[in-house]
Scaffold this motif. Structure first.
Motif, PDB file in Angstrom:
ATOM      1  N   ASP A 177     -29.915   6.618  67.499  1.00 31.78           N
ATOM      2  CA  ASP A 177     -29.938   6.527  68.805  1.00 31.78           C
ATOM      3  C   ASP A 177     -28.312   6.448  69.125  1.00 31.78           C
ATOM      4  N   GLU A 178     -28.027   7.794  69.120  1.00 30.10           N
ATOM      5  CA  GLU A 178     -27.079   8.659  69.236  1.00 30.10           C
ATOM      6  C   GLU A 178     -25.816   8.517  68.056  1.00 30.10           C
TER       7      GLU A 178
ATOM      8  N   SER B 143     -32.828   5.684  75.388  1.00 27.68           N
ATOM      9  CA  SER B 143     -32.490   4.698  74.827  1.00 27.68           C
ATOM     10  C   SER B 143     -33.590   3.983  74.855  1.00 27.68           C
TER      11      SER B 143
HETATM   12 MG    MG Z   1     -28.290   5.589  75.045  1.00 26.45          MG
END
Ligand code: MG
Ligand code: ADP
Length: 229
Positions: free
Chosen positions: A174-175, A53
């Motif tokens: 992000d994910e 991240s």
């Molecule tokens: Mg992360």
């Protein structure tokens, strides 16, 4: 299809990053060198806490570069002033782990939001553009609902529409499947892939979900702030 490498759209060199915690300083990225090419889908895979991240926020100009540099489409992030950073951010769409939609406004208004600060006069209204984006991701029929009334997968589709509304050259995810079940997660990454290939968008997606790796043109592994080669 196209196998030869096009020009780097994102070029990262010597990137280090620290966080200050209490009275200590912890380095979480230890000198990253990495390029991303036009239209590719690159997945950065690594365990929780490995710096994914942080890396994505640095690429997206959401965190200030402390050491090293990132060049986005010819623009250097290191040392860039605020107005330059704003311009660079406009080339980038974001998709987060949780959808980050505002619950007090409609789905359509959420997708319109990134256009609210655009001074450039579009021939089409932002409402029309947002509606088209919702059609592209297959949920135009939910345009007037509040996000709370949608399923997780539908919300993530809205988030994809919002990320694409300005026709960015780059999408950072992000994910994006972290809060979805396997089947819905699969639908969402297939949609991201379709969008990338149709629109020529460079996608950098970070995840620790190894069930989605097959959508990638390239897989990059990170562990404890270092790329694994
Ligand atoms: Mg992360
Ligand atoms: P990942 O996304 O791979 O889980 P992160 O980039 O979020 O990793 O975090 C990398 C490391 O930096 C972790 O050890 C995390 O606890 C730490 N970290 C992340 N953000 C902060 C912050 N704002 N302040 C202090 N430490 C942080």
């Amino acid at each position: 299809m196209m196998k030869e490498k096009s020009k780097a759209v994102i070029s990262i060199s010597g990137l280090r990053h620290n966080y200050t915690e209490g009275d200590g300083v912890k380095e979480v990225l230890h000198g990253i060198d990495l390029d991303f090419y036009g239209g590719e889908i690159a997945i950065i895979m690594g365990p929780s806490g490995s710096g994914k991240s942080t890396l994505l926020k640095l690429i997206g100009a959401q965190l200030t570069i402390q050491s090293g540099d990132i060049v986005i489409d010819g623009d250097h992030l290191s040392g860039a002033n605020q107005s330059r950073l704003r311009e660079i951010r406009r080339k980038i769409g974001f998709i987060f782990q949780s959808h980050h939609l505002l619950d007090s406004i409609t789905v359509l208004q959420n997708v319109q939001l990134p256009l609210a600060f655009d001074k450039s006069q579009n021939s089409k209204s932002s409402r029309e553009l947002a509606y088209e984006a919702l059609q592209t991701v297959g949920i135009a029929s939910h345009a007037e609902k509040k996000p709370a009334h949608l399923s997780g997968g539908q919300k993530q589709r809205v988030a994809i529409a919002r990320a694409l509304i300005r026709k960015p050259a780059i999408v950072l995810a992000d994910e994006p499947t972290a809060s979805l079940d396997e089947k819905t997660g699969r639908e969402v990454v297939e949609l991201i892939k379709k969008m990338s290939k149709e629109l020529g968008v460079t996608v950098v997606l970070v995840t620790h979900d190894n069930r989605i790796l097959d959508i990638a043109d390239r897989i990059i592994r990170i562990n404890d702030g270092n790329l694994l080669v």
